[in-house]
Design a protein around this motif. Sequence first.
Motif, mmCIF file in Angstrom:
data_model
loop_
_atom_site.group_PDB
_atom_site.id
_atom_site.type_symbol
_atom_site.label_atom_id
_atom_site.label_comp_id
_atom_site.label_asym_id
_atom_site.label_seq_id
_atom_site.Cartn_x
_atom_site.Cartn_y
_atom_site.Cartn_z
ATOM 1 N N PRO A 1 1.822 -0.755 10.829
ATOM 2 C CA PRO A 1 2.541 -1.984 11.160
ATOM 3 C C PRO A 1 4.034 -1.770 11.406
ATOM 4 O O PRO A 1 4.694 -2.632 11.973
ATOM 5 C CB PRO A 1 2.311 -2.882 9.940
ATOM 6 N N GLU A 2 4.560 -0.630 11.013
ATOM 7 C CA GLU A 2 5.983 -0.351 11.206
ATOM 8 C C GLU A 2 6.272 0.348 12.541
ATOM 9 O O GLU A 2 7.210 0.005 13.227
ATOM 10 C CB GLU A 2 6.522 0.512 10.060
ATOM 11 N N CYS A 3 5.452 1.368 12.888
ATOM 12 C CA CYS A 3 5.783 2.167 14.082
ATOM 13 C C CYS A 3 4.657 2.246 15.113
ATOM 14 O O CYS A 3 4.872 2.774 16.197
ATOM 15 C CB CYS A 3 6.250 3.565 13.675
ATOM 16 N N PRO B 1 -3.611 0.092 -0.984
ATOM 17 C CA PRO B 1 -4.832 -0.716 -0.934
ATOM 18 C C PRO B 1 -4.793 -1.938 -1.854
ATOM 19 O O PRO B 1 -5.495 -2.908 -1.619
ATOM 20 C CB PRO B 1 -5.944 0.251 -1.340
ATOM 21 N N ALA B 2 -3.961 -1.915 -2.875
ATOM 22 C CA ALA B 2 -3.839 -3.080 -3.759
ATOM 23 C C ALA B 2 -3.186 -4.249 -3.024
ATOM 24 O O ALA B 2 -3.405 -5.408 -3.367
ATOM 25 C CB ALA B 2 -3.029 -2.723 -4.996
ATOM 26 N N VAL B 3 -2.399 -3.945 -1.994
ATOM 27 C CA VAL B 3 -1.706 -4.972 -1.209
ATOM 28 C C VAL B 3 -2.424 -5.230 0.110
ATOM 29 O O VAL B 3 -2.479 -6.351 0.591
ATOM 30 C CB VAL B 3 -0.246 -4.532 -0.939
ATOM 31 N N GLY B 4 -2.991 -4.180 0.706
ATOM 32 C CA GLY B 4 -3.613 -4.301 2.023
ATOM 33 C C GLY B 4 -2.549 -4.427 3.104
ATOM 34 O O GLY B 4 -1.399 -4.044 2.921
ATOM 35 N N ASP B 5 -2.926 -4.987 4.222
ATOM 36 C CA ASP B 5 -1.998 -5.266 5.327
ATOM 37 C C ASP B 5 -2.367 -6.639 5.872
ATOM 38 O O ASP B 5 -2.999 -6.754 6.927
ATOM 39 C CB ASP B 5 -2.109 -4.179 6.402
ATOM 40 N N PRO B 6 -2.001 -7.697 5.127
ATOM 41 C CA PRO B 6 -2.425 -9.049 5.509
ATOM 42 C C PRO B 6 -2.028 -9.451 6.925
ATOM 43 O O PRO B 6 -2.778 -10.172 7.587
ATOM 44 C CB PRO B 6 -1.728 -9.950 4.483
ATOM 45 N N GLY C 1 -4.718 -8.398 9.100
ATOM 46 C CA GLY C 1 -6.063 -8.829 8.730
ATOM 47 C C GLY C 1 -6.763 -7.906 7.752
ATOM 48 O O GLY C 1 -7.983 -8.001 7.582
ATOM 49 N N ILE C 2 -6.017 -7.012 7.084
ATOM 50 C CA ILE C 2 -6.601 -6.105 6.097
ATOM 51 C C ILE C 2 -6.338 -6.699 4.712
ATOM 52 O O ILE C 2 -5.195 -6.749 4.253
ATOM 53 C CB ILE C 2 -6.001 -4.691 6.199
ATOM 54 N N ALA C 3 -7.398 -7.165 4.068
ATOM 55 C CA ALA C 3 -7.271 -7.840 2.779
ATOM 56 C C ALA C 3 -6.928 -6.849 1.667
ATOM 57 O O ALA C 3 -7.257 -5.664 1.762
ATOM 58 C CB ALA C 3 -8.579 -8.556 2.444
ATOM 59 N N PRO C 4 -6.281 -7.327 0.606
ATOM 60 C CA PRO C 4 -6.066 -6.466 -0.572
ATOM 61 C C PRO C 4 -7.398 -5.945 -1.093
ATOM 62 O O PRO C 4 -8.420 -6.628 -1.021
ATOM 63 C CB PRO C 4 -5.414 -7.416 -1.585
ATOM 64 N N GLY C 5 -7.372 -4.714 -1.598
ATOM 65 C CA GLY C 5 -8.585 -4.106 -2.147
ATOM 66 C C GLY C 5 -9.362 -3.259 -1.163
ATOM 67 O O GLY C 5 -10.373 -2.658 -1.527
ATOM 68 N N ILE C 6 -8.923 -3.170 0.091
ATOM 69 C CA ILE C 6 -9.624 -2.368 1.103
ATOM 70 C C ILE C 6 -9.080 -0.943 1.079
ATOM 71 O O ILE C 6 -7.898 -0.723 1.338
ATOM 72 C CB ILE C 6 -9.438 -2.962 2.522
ATOM 73 N N PRO C 7 -9.922 0.048 0.743
ATOM 74 C CA PRO C 7 -9.458 1.439 0.768
ATOM 75 C C PRO C 7 -9.073 1.862 2.187
ATOM 76 O O PRO C 7 -9.624 1.356 3.168
ATOM 77 C CB PRO C 7 -10.671 2.243 0.292
ATOM 78 N N PHE C 8 -8.127 2.783 2.283
ATOM 79 C CA PHE C 8 -7.665 3.267 3.585
ATOM 80 C C PHE C 8 -8.838 3.739 4.445
ATOM 81 O O PHE C 8 -8.876 3.488 5.646
ATOM 82 C CB PHE C 8 -6.657 4.409 3.390
ATOM 83 N N GLU C 9 -9.792 4.403 3.821
ATOM 84 C CA GLU C 9 -10.936 4.951 4.554
ATOM 85 C C GLU C 9 -11.763 3.858 5.231
ATOM 86 O O GLU C 9 -12.465 4.122 6.202
ATOM 87 C CB GLU C 9 -11.840 5.763 3.611
#
Length: 54
Positions: free
Chosen positions: A40-42, A15-20, A23-31
């Motif tokens: 994003p890998e599989c 969550p510190a990195v997110g998935d830019p 469109g998932i910004a850093p700081g967004i918890p998985f939940e």
Amino acid sequence: MKKYVCTICGYVYDPAVGDPDSGIAPGIPFEDIPEDWVCPECGVGKDSFEIAAE
């Protein structure tokens, strides 16, 4: 915030990195990631992730 790991390919959602790229910004918890987000890998869904070991 906890990290989650994909049980299929081993991708770690931090969550510190997110998935830019998705469109998932850093700081967004998985939940709080939208339910239609996929690894994003599989390409598997959130239900294939579990809390990563510390």
